[in-house]
Design a protein around this motif. Structure first.
Motif, PDB file in Angstrom:
ATOM      1  N   GLU A   8       0.831  -1.213   0.000  1.00 12.87           N
ATOM      2  CA  GLU A   8       0.000   0.000   0.000  1.00 12.87           C
ATOM      3  C   GLU A   8       0.859   1.252   0.000  1.00 12.87           C
ATOM      4  N   GLN A   9       1.928   1.193   0.776  1.00 15.74           N
ATOM      5  CA  GLN A   9       2.830   2.342   0.848  1.00 15.74           C
ATOM      6  C   GLN A   9       3.500   2.573  -0.519  1.00 15.74           C
ATOM      7  N   HIS A  10       3.923   1.454  -1.137  1.00 15.69           N
ATOM      8  CA  HIS A  10       4.566   1.532  -2.450  1.00 15.69           C
ATOM      9  C   HIS A  10       3.607   2.166  -3.466  1.00 15.69           C
ATOM     10  N   LEU A  11       2.335   1.719  -3.415  1.00 12.42           N
ATOM     11  CA  LEU A  11       1.318   2.242  -4.337  1.00 12.42           C
ATOM     12  C   LEU A  11       1.108   3.743  -4.115  1.00 12.42           C
ATOM     13  N   ALA A  12       1.078   4.137  -2.836  1.00 11.18           N
ATOM     14  CA  ALA A  12       0.873   5.556  -2.505  1.00 11.18           C
ATOM     15  C   ALA A  12       2.023   6.395  -3.064  1.00 11.18           C
ATOM     16  N   VAL A  13       3.259   5.865  -2.950  1.00  9.30           N
ATOM     17  CA  VAL A  13       4.411   6.620  -3.476  1.00  9.30           C
ATOM     18  C   VAL A  13       4.321   6.705  -5.003  1.00  9.30           C
ATOM     19  N   LEU A  14       3.928   5.603  -5.633  1.00  6.74           N
ATOM     20  CA  LEU A  14       3.826   5.632  -7.101  1.00  6.74           C
ATOM     21  C   LEU A  14       2.789   6.673  -7.545  1.00  6.74           C
ATOM     22  N   ASN A  15       1.673   6.735  -6.813  1.00  6.63           N
ATOM     23  CA  ASN A  15       0.653   7.752  -7.123  1.00  6.63           C
ATOM     24  C   ASN A  15       1.232   9.151  -6.979  1.00  6.63           C
ATOM     25  N   ARG A  16       1.985   9.344  -5.923  1.00  3.48           N
ATOM     26  CA  ARG A  16       2.608  10.648  -5.669  1.00  3.48           C
ATOM     27  C   ARG A  16       3.581  10.989  -6.800  1.00  3.48           C
ATOM     28  N   LEU A  17       4.297   9.957  -7.287  1.00  2.00           N
ATOM     29  CA  LEU A  17       5.261  10.184  -8.382  1.00  2.00           C
ATOM     30  C   LEU A  17       4.546  10.637  -9.656  1.00  2.00           C
ATOM     31  N   VAL A  18       3.362  10.060  -9.900  1.00  2.75           N
ATOM     32  CA  VAL A  18       2.587  10.474 -11.086  1.00  2.75           C
ATOM     33  C   VAL A  18       2.194  11.946 -10.946  1.00  2.75           C
ATOM     34  N   GLU A  19       1.748  12.312  -9.744  1.00  5.02           N
ATOM     35  CA  GLU A  19       1.363  13.714  -9.492  1.00  5.02           C
ATOM     36  C   GLU A  19       2.553  14.652  -9.717  1.00  5.02           C
ATOM     37  N   VAL A  20       3.692  14.240  -9.167  1.00  4.73           N
ATOM     38  CA  VAL A  20       4.902  15.071  -9.302  1.00  4.73           C
ATOM     39  C   VAL A  20       5.256  15.234 -10.778  1.00  4.73           C
ATOM     40  N   SER A  21       5.131  14.156 -11.534  1.00  4.58           N
ATOM     41  CA  SER A  21       5.459  14.208 -12.961  1.00  4.58           C
ATOM     42  C   SER A  21       4.606  15.270 -13.660  1.00  4.58           C
ATOM     43  N   LEU A  22       3.300  15.294 -13.312  1.00  2.00           N
ATOM     44  CA  LEU A  22       2.401  16.272 -13.934  1.00  2.00           C
ATOM     45  C   LEU A  22       2.819  17.690 -13.563  1.00  2.00           C
ATOM     46  N   VAL A  23       3.143  17.892 -12.288  1.00  3.08           N
ATOM     47  CA  VAL A  23       3.535  19.239 -11.826  1.00  3.08           C
ATOM     48  C   VAL A  23       4.817  19.673 -12.530  1.00  3.08           C
TER      49      VAL A  23
END
Ligand code: ADP
Length: 418
Positions: A8-23
């Protein structure tokens, strides 16, 4: 931590990485991208700080970019030079490989000057190369893991951040280059416009003197001398038209905001155009006929500029219609909320392939070297710019060479209320 929690933690970080990529990819300022990148690196890797070391494209020297310690979210970065040899970043960049250090103090490559200059104490460090295609452009480092040693996935997350940042950086650099090229072009364009404005203005004064004296001479001289004076005067008049064209160049790329609109009656406008061109029409012996709608219309236009556009077309009709038997017609008709001003002649006509191009600046159907008619090829480009600034349309129709031409100007209108 259980395997499920870790997932779950890994998934949360991956989601955060997608957000960062967009920003990162929506930003076009290099410093902004770098501060956002360092922010994301510290939160995702749970590090005290992050830094980016970039390689200068020309000198290949390294620059350590850090957020100033007193204002963590400032967009102004501190730039500190770093040696390629004898620094951890230098090793990452030269070898294009990540480096994981849980105790930096034990590593001889640590460049202590950077700590001294940024006021920061580096204890542990995880660094990865930043690559654009196969070029290593810099390194991204997470500094001082909070609590424990670097975690298993930290390097993987940092590599994703580094590759996203590299793409965002390249895009921002390309946009900056484009912007610079655009600014240079705009400057060149201004230089050209200023030169033309000054040159045409300066030419007008001596030309006025030539025309004045040629007119006196023509009146007073007799015989051959009078013919010579007429030739001088005619050439001077042609030159005056050319200078007017040059002066009017400023109307190319006219903006809506540069118009001085007022209510102008259509009948009055056509009357003014007729007055302006009547003498050349008469000199060439052409016949002019005008057809107007029964009811007059009010046009919300810049009188002087619209008149310039109509005159350019009328003058062309005169110029490109051989004598004798030249017929020029101005026909004004209304359609719903538009008025069409059609100017037709029975002159040399226009080949189908040139009907659109003649509205481009300096475009002339006849070859420049062999052409029989004077002019710089600007009249129609200026007319188009003026009409389009008014929100109108202009186009040409012709059945081909020697079949005459029709130019149509379409403008918005409303019925005159009186
Ligand atoms: P210029 O008249 O100075 O050459 P313009 O921009 O006014 O420049 O016109 C561009 C070209 O379009 C002309 O050189 C000519 O080839 C063509 N043209 C314009 N008006 C007419 C017309 N009434 N009949 C035939 N050709 C025309």
């Amino acid at each position: 931590m259980s395997t499920l929690d870790a997932h779950e933690q890994h998934l949360a970080v991956l989601n955060r990485l997608v957000e960062v990529s967009l920003v990162l990819n929506s930003s076009l300022s290099i410093d902004r991208i770098l501060t956002q990148l360092m922010d994301a690196t510290t939160t995702i890797l749970e590090a005290e700080s992050a830094s980016v070391i970039l390689r200068d494209v020309n000198t290949h020297e390294l620059h350590f970019l850090a957020m100033p310690t007193n204002s963590a979210h400032s967009e102004k970065l501190v730039r500190i030079p770093v040696p390629m040899e004898g620094s951890i970043a230098g090793s990452i960049i030269r070898e294009s490989k990540p480096i994981v250090l849980n105790d930096v103090t034990q590593d001889p490559r640590h460049y202590r000057d950077a700590d001294a200059k940024s006021g920061f104490q580096t204890r542990s460090l995880l660094g990865v190369p930043m690559r654009i295609k196969d070029r290593v452009v810099g390194a991204l480092e997470a500094v001082n893991k909070i609590g424990d040693h670097w975690a298993e996935n930290d390097q993987f997350y940092l590599e994703i951040l580094a590759s996203q940042a590299a793409i965002a950086l390249e895009n921002a650099q390309l946009v900056q280059k484009l912007q610079k090229a655009n600014d240079e072009l705009a400057q060149l364009d201004k230089l050209k416009s200023d030169f033309i404005a000054i040159a045409s203005h300066e030419l007008r004064t001596p030309l006025g003197v030539i025309m004045g004296y040629a007119s006196f001479l023509k009146e007073e001289a007799k015989g051959e001398l009078s013919d010579h004076a007429t030739a001088v005067l005619n050439s001077a008049l042609r030159m005056r038209d050319l200078i007017a064209d040059m002066t009017n160049l400023r109307f190319l790329n006219l903006g809506e905001s540069e118009l001085m609109r007022e209510a102008v009656s259509l009948a009055q406008l056509i009357d003014l155009a007729k007055g302006d061109t009547l003498s050349v029409i008469d000199t060439k012996g052409h016949q002019l006929s005008i057809e107007m709608p029964d009811e007059d219309l009010a046009l919300d236009v810049d009188r002087a500029k619209i008149l310039l556009a109509i005159n350019n077309i009328l003058n062309n009709a005169v110029k490109f219609t051989p004598t004798p038997f030249g017929k020029i017609t101005v026909r004004c008709t209304t359609r719903t909320d538009e008025v069409w001003i059609q100017i037709s002649d029975n002159g040399v006509g226009i080949p189908q392939k040139d009907l659109d191009d003649i509205f481009k600046a300096f475009y002339q159907v006849e070859d420049h070297m062999t052409r029989r008619h004077g002019g710089m090829g600007l009249g129609l480009a200026i007319a188009k710019s003026v009409i389009e600034a008014h929100g109108g349309r202009i186009w040409a129709e012709s059945d081909g060479p020697d079949k005459g031409s029709t130019f149509i100007i379409s403008l918005n209108c409303s019925k005159q209320e009186n």
